[in-house]
Each structure stands twice: as C-alpha cells, then as structure tokens.
Enzyme design. Structure first.
Site, PDB file in Angstrom:
ATOM      1  CG  ASP A   1     -88.110   7.452  54.035  1.00  0.00           C
ATOM      2  OD1 ASP A   1     -87.511   8.589  53.433  1.00  0.00           O
ATOM      3  OD2 ASP A   1     -89.663   6.908  53.974  1.00  0.00           O
TER       4      ASP A   1
ATOM      5  CG  HIS B   1     -86.858  21.066  53.784  1.00  0.00           C
ATOM      6  ND1 HIS B   1     -87.598  21.226  55.114  1.00  0.00           N
ATOM      7  CD2 HIS B   1     -85.310  20.510  54.814  1.00  0.00           C
ATOM      8  CE1 HIS B   1     -86.574  21.834  55.997  1.00  0.00           C
ATOM      9  NE2 HIS B   1     -85.264  20.914  55.961  1.00  0.00           N
TER      10      HIS B   1
ATOM     11  CG  HIS C   1     -84.657  14.791  52.013  1.00  0.00           C
ATOM     12  ND1 HIS C   1     -85.124  16.063  51.346  1.00  0.00           N
ATOM     13  CD2 HIS C   1     -84.532  13.579  51.281  1.00  0.00           C
ATOM     14  CE1 HIS C   1     -86.158  15.765  49.699  1.00  0.00           C
ATOM     15  NE2 HIS C   1     -85.247  13.925  49.944  1.00  0.00           N
TER      16      HIS C   1
HETATM   17  P1  AMP Z   1     -86.672  12.358  48.189  1.00  0.00           P
HETATM   18  O1  AMP Z   1     -87.831  11.632  46.963  1.00  0.00           O
HETATM   19  O2  AMP Z   1     -85.670  12.523  47.679  1.00  0.00           O
HETATM   20  O3  AMP Z   1     -87.288  14.231  48.276  1.00  0.00           O
HETATM   21  O4  AMP Z   1     -87.241  11.913  49.385  1.00  0.00           O
HETATM   22  C1  AMP Z   1     -88.727  12.383  50.060  1.00  0.00           C
HETATM   23  C2  AMP Z   1     -88.508  11.075  51.482  1.00  0.00           C
HETATM   24  O5  AMP Z   1     -89.708  11.762  51.980  1.00  0.00           O
HETATM   25  C3  AMP Z   1     -89.269   9.999  51.019  1.00  0.00           C
HETATM   26  O6  AMP Z   1     -87.960   8.919  50.897  1.00  0.00           O
HETATM   27  C4  AMP Z   1     -90.085   9.451  51.400  1.00  0.00           C
HETATM   28  O7  AMP Z   1     -90.650   8.167  51.628  1.00  0.00           O
HETATM   29  C5  AMP Z   1     -90.198  10.483  52.277  1.00  0.00           C
HETATM   30  N1  AMP Z   1     -90.625  10.907  53.599  1.00  0.00           N
HETATM   31  C6  AMP Z   1     -91.985  12.023  53.457  1.00  0.00           C
HETATM   32  N2  AMP Z   1     -92.883  12.669  53.781  1.00  0.00           N
HETATM   33  C7  AMP Z   1     -92.592  11.448  55.029  1.00  0.00           C
HETATM   34  C8  AMP Z   1     -92.909  11.556  56.446  1.00  0.00           C
HETATM   35  N3  AMP Z   1     -94.165  13.072  57.005  1.00  0.00           N
HETATM   36  N4  AMP Z   1     -92.190  10.726  57.476  1.00  0.00           N
HETATM   37  C9  AMP Z   1     -91.026  10.283  57.242  1.00  0.00           C
HETATM   38  N5  AMP Z   1     -90.554  10.631  55.812  1.00  0.00           N
HETATM   39  C10 AMP Z   1     -91.464  11.372  54.694  1.00  0.00           C
END
Ligand code: AMP
Length: 114
Positions: free
Chosen positions: A30, A98, A100
């Site tokens: 992350d 998406h 995760h």
């Molecule tokens: P959520 O809030 O459950 O949708 O989690 C989305 C997660 O994606 C967050 O923890 C962000 O820090 C992470 N995130 C967003 N953009 C990226 C990226 N380019 N690479 C890695 N993690 C990301």
C-alpha cells in the site's frame, strides 16, 4: 476498466511494489501504509466490492484469503496476528472501487475498528 487505478497497476501503467503475482491476483505494498506491513490483494478481474460479486468471483476471494494467510506466515506474523480488511462503499472507507483486501500486521489492532 479504463480509468480504474488498480486496473492501471495490474496493467503496469502505474508503478507498484509487487510482492506476489499469478494469473488471478496481484499483491502490492500500500502506498500509504497504516501498519508496518500493509499489503493490498487485487483480483486481476475488475469488480467493485461485495455488492458487485457473482458466482464467477467467489473462488478468487477464497484464494486471496488463503494467500493472505500464507504471506503473513512467511513474513513472521502468524504468532502475533494480522488483520484482513475489505471496505464496501464510501461510507465504510472504500476509496478505490476495484475490490481489494488489505493485509495489515506488525502493530496492535483495536476492536471495534475505527
Ligand atoms: P480503500 O480505502 O479500502 O478503498 O483502500 C484503498 C487503498 O489503496 C488505500 O489504502 C490507499 O493507500 C491505497 N492506494 C491508493 N493508490 C495506490 C497506489 N497507486 N499504489 C498502492 N496503493 C494505493
């Protein structure tokens, strides 16, 4: 999906720190870690969240949970414990639509979660 940030990571259009990849899933660090270990498990086939699931998505979700356990154990967190989190909808904290799964480990976790 054309404009989905995680689809772009999966296609290699946005850089990521890759931990594991096979034909079904990608596991990356992350970008904004909330624990000493904070990994994201991404199915390669786009679907938004639990509300967008079909029978075709069920197997990959089970695979992700098993793989999360394997990776947590490999990295030494089986004894101390770890958390797997999946947010559904903006009201629950979902910011990327998406599906995760977050794997978090390496610190104390409160319950109920914030
Ligand atoms: P959520 O809030 O459950 O949708 O989690 C989305 C997660 O994606 C967050 O923890 C962000 O820090 C992470 N995130 C967003 N953009 C990226 C990226 N380019 N690479 C890695 N993690 C990301």
């Amino acid at each position: 999906m054309e404009n989905c940030i995680f689809c772009k990571i999966i296609r290699g259009e946005i850089p990521s720190k890759k931990v594991f990849e096979d034909e079904q899933i990608l596991v990356v660090e992350d970008v904004s870690p909330q624990a000493p270990l904070h990994l994201l498990f991404l199915p390669k086939k786009h679907f938004e969240n639990c509300l967008d699931m079909t029978i075709n998505n069920e197997a990959v979700v089970g695979f992700i949970l098993r793989k999360a356990g394997e990776i947590a154990k490999e990295l030494g967190y089986a004894e101390s414990g770890f958390r797997v989190v999946q947010n559904n909808g903006a009201g629950a904290g979902q910011s990327v639509f998406h599906i995760h799964f977050h794997l978090l480990a390496g610190r104390e976790f409160a319950w109920p979660p914030g």
